[in-house]
Scaffold this active site. Sequence first.
Site, mmCIF file in Angstrom:
data_model
loop_
_atom_site.group_PDB
_atom_site.id
_atom_site.type_symbol
_atom_site.label_atom_id
_atom_site.label_comp_id
_atom_site.label_asym_id
_atom_site.label_seq_id
_atom_site.Cartn_x
_atom_site.Cartn_y
_atom_site.Cartn_z
ATOM 1 N N GLU A 203 0.827 -1.214 0.000
ATOM 2 C CA GLU A 203 0.000 0.000 0.000
ATOM 3 C C GLU A 203 0.862 1.266 0.000
ATOM 4 O O GLU A 203 0.576 2.213 -0.723
ATOM 5 C CB GLU A 203 -0.911 -0.022 1.238
ATOM 6 C CG GLU A 203 -1.941 1.086 1.267
ATOM 7 C CD GLU A 203 -2.728 1.098 2.588
ATOM 8 O OE1 GLU A 203 -3.127 0.018 3.072
ATOM 9 O OE2 GLU A 203 -2.915 2.211 3.116
ATOM 10 N N HIS B 293 8.350 -0.502 5.709
ATOM 11 C CA HIS B 293 7.872 -0.392 7.092
ATOM 12 C C HIS B 293 7.635 -1.775 7.668
ATOM 13 O O HIS B 293 7.205 -2.684 6.979
ATOM 14 C CB HIS B 293 6.598 0.467 7.177
ATOM 15 C CG HIS B 293 5.524 0.083 6.215
ATOM 16 N ND1 HIS B 293 5.567 0.412 4.870
ATOM 17 C CD2 HIS B 293 4.393 -0.628 6.379
ATOM 18 C CE1 HIS B 293 4.492 -0.058 4.260
ATOM 19 N NE2 HIS B 293 3.768 -0.711 5.157
ATOM 20 N N HIS C 142 5.414 -3.741 10.415
ATOM 21 C CA HIS C 142 4.231 -3.667 11.278
ATOM 22 C C HIS C 142 4.533 -4.413 12.576
ATOM 23 O O HIS C 142 4.938 -5.587 12.536
ATOM 24 C CB HIS C 142 3.037 -4.392 10.636
ATOM 25 C CG HIS C 142 2.499 -3.785 9.384
ATOM 26 N ND1 HIS C 142 1.318 -3.075 9.349
ATOM 27 C CD2 HIS C 142 2.950 -3.815 8.095
ATOM 28 C CE1 HIS C 142 1.062 -2.692 8.101
ATOM 29 N NE2 HIS C 142 2.041 -3.130 7.312
HETATM 30 P P1 AMP Z 1 1.180 -2.025 3.676
HETATM 31 O O1 AMP Z 1 1.867 -1.102 2.709
HETATM 32 O O2 AMP Z 1 0.240 -2.988 3.028
HETATM 33 O O3 AMP Z 1 2.158 -2.719 4.598
HETATM 34 O O4 AMP Z 1 0.231 -1.147 4.618
HETATM 35 C C1 AMP Z 1 0.450 0.222 4.860
HETATM 36 C C2 AMP Z 1 -0.086 0.560 6.228
HETATM 37 O O5 AMP Z 1 0.102 1.952 6.438
HETATM 38 C C3 AMP Z 1 -1.584 0.271 6.441
HETATM 39 O O6 AMP Z 1 -1.751 -0.577 7.571
HETATM 40 C C4 AMP Z 1 -2.192 1.660 6.675
HETATM 41 O O7 AMP Z 1 -3.243 1.655 7.610
HETATM 42 C C5 AMP Z 1 -1.005 2.450 7.174
HETATM 43 N N1 AMP Z 1 -1.088 3.884 6.915
HETATM 44 C C6 AMP Z 1 -1.343 4.508 5.734
HETATM 45 N N2 AMP Z 1 -1.319 5.848 5.876
HETATM 46 C C7 AMP Z 1 -1.050 6.082 7.196
HETATM 47 C C8 AMP Z 1 -0.905 7.272 7.977
HETATM 48 N N3 AMP Z 1 -1.048 8.494 7.446
HETATM 49 N N4 AMP Z 1 -0.632 7.133 9.302
HETATM 50 C C9 AMP Z 1 -0.493 5.909 9.849
HETATM 51 N N5 AMP Z 1 -0.611 4.755 9.170
HETATM 52 C C10 AMP Z 1 -0.899 4.835 7.859
#
Ligand code: AMP
Length: 134
Positions: free
Chosen positions: A88, A93, A95
């Site tokens: 996404e 990052h 988690h």
């Molecule tokens: P992924 O790239 O699939 O590992 O997921 C990206 C993560 O970033 C998701 O869990 C989103 O909820 C989180 N996310 C996206 N934008 C923000 C933000 N502005 N602040 C905090 N978390 C975010």
Amino acid sequence: MSSIFSKIIQGEIPSYKIAETEDFYAFLDINPLAKGHTLCVPKKEVDYIFDLDDDTLSGLHLFSKRVAKALETCITCKRVGVLVIGTEVPHTHVHLIPFQHEAQMAITSLKLKVEKEEMEEIAKKVSDKFLEMN
Ligand code: AMP
């Protein structure tokens, strides 16, 4: 163009900050799978985790460990689980998910709705603990 996470690190977009070092930043995920769900990111913007240089990759894991230790003392959980997906947001990052049930580790699971006040409370508690432990 900077990623949304670079904008967060630079303070252009708000975040529920948990911890920061010279090279890394941690903040609460806005769509948490569990209370305290945290993202740990390198300040260096690289999309894919295995494209990070070795020092940044190992530093990210050591930073994540320090954040996880603070999380597990503040949040009731079975343990802190680790996930890396990155489809996404194209900025590496990790988690960190303080889960009570294994189902909370599935990224496709229903996200929690946590009110702003509680997010702020969690961030303060964990960030204070991080500072105390480091
Ligand atoms: P992924 O790239 O699939 O590992 O997921 C990206 C993560 O970033 C998701 O869990 C989103 O909820 C989180 N996310 C996206 N934008 C923000 C933000 N502005 N602040 C905090 N978390 C975010």
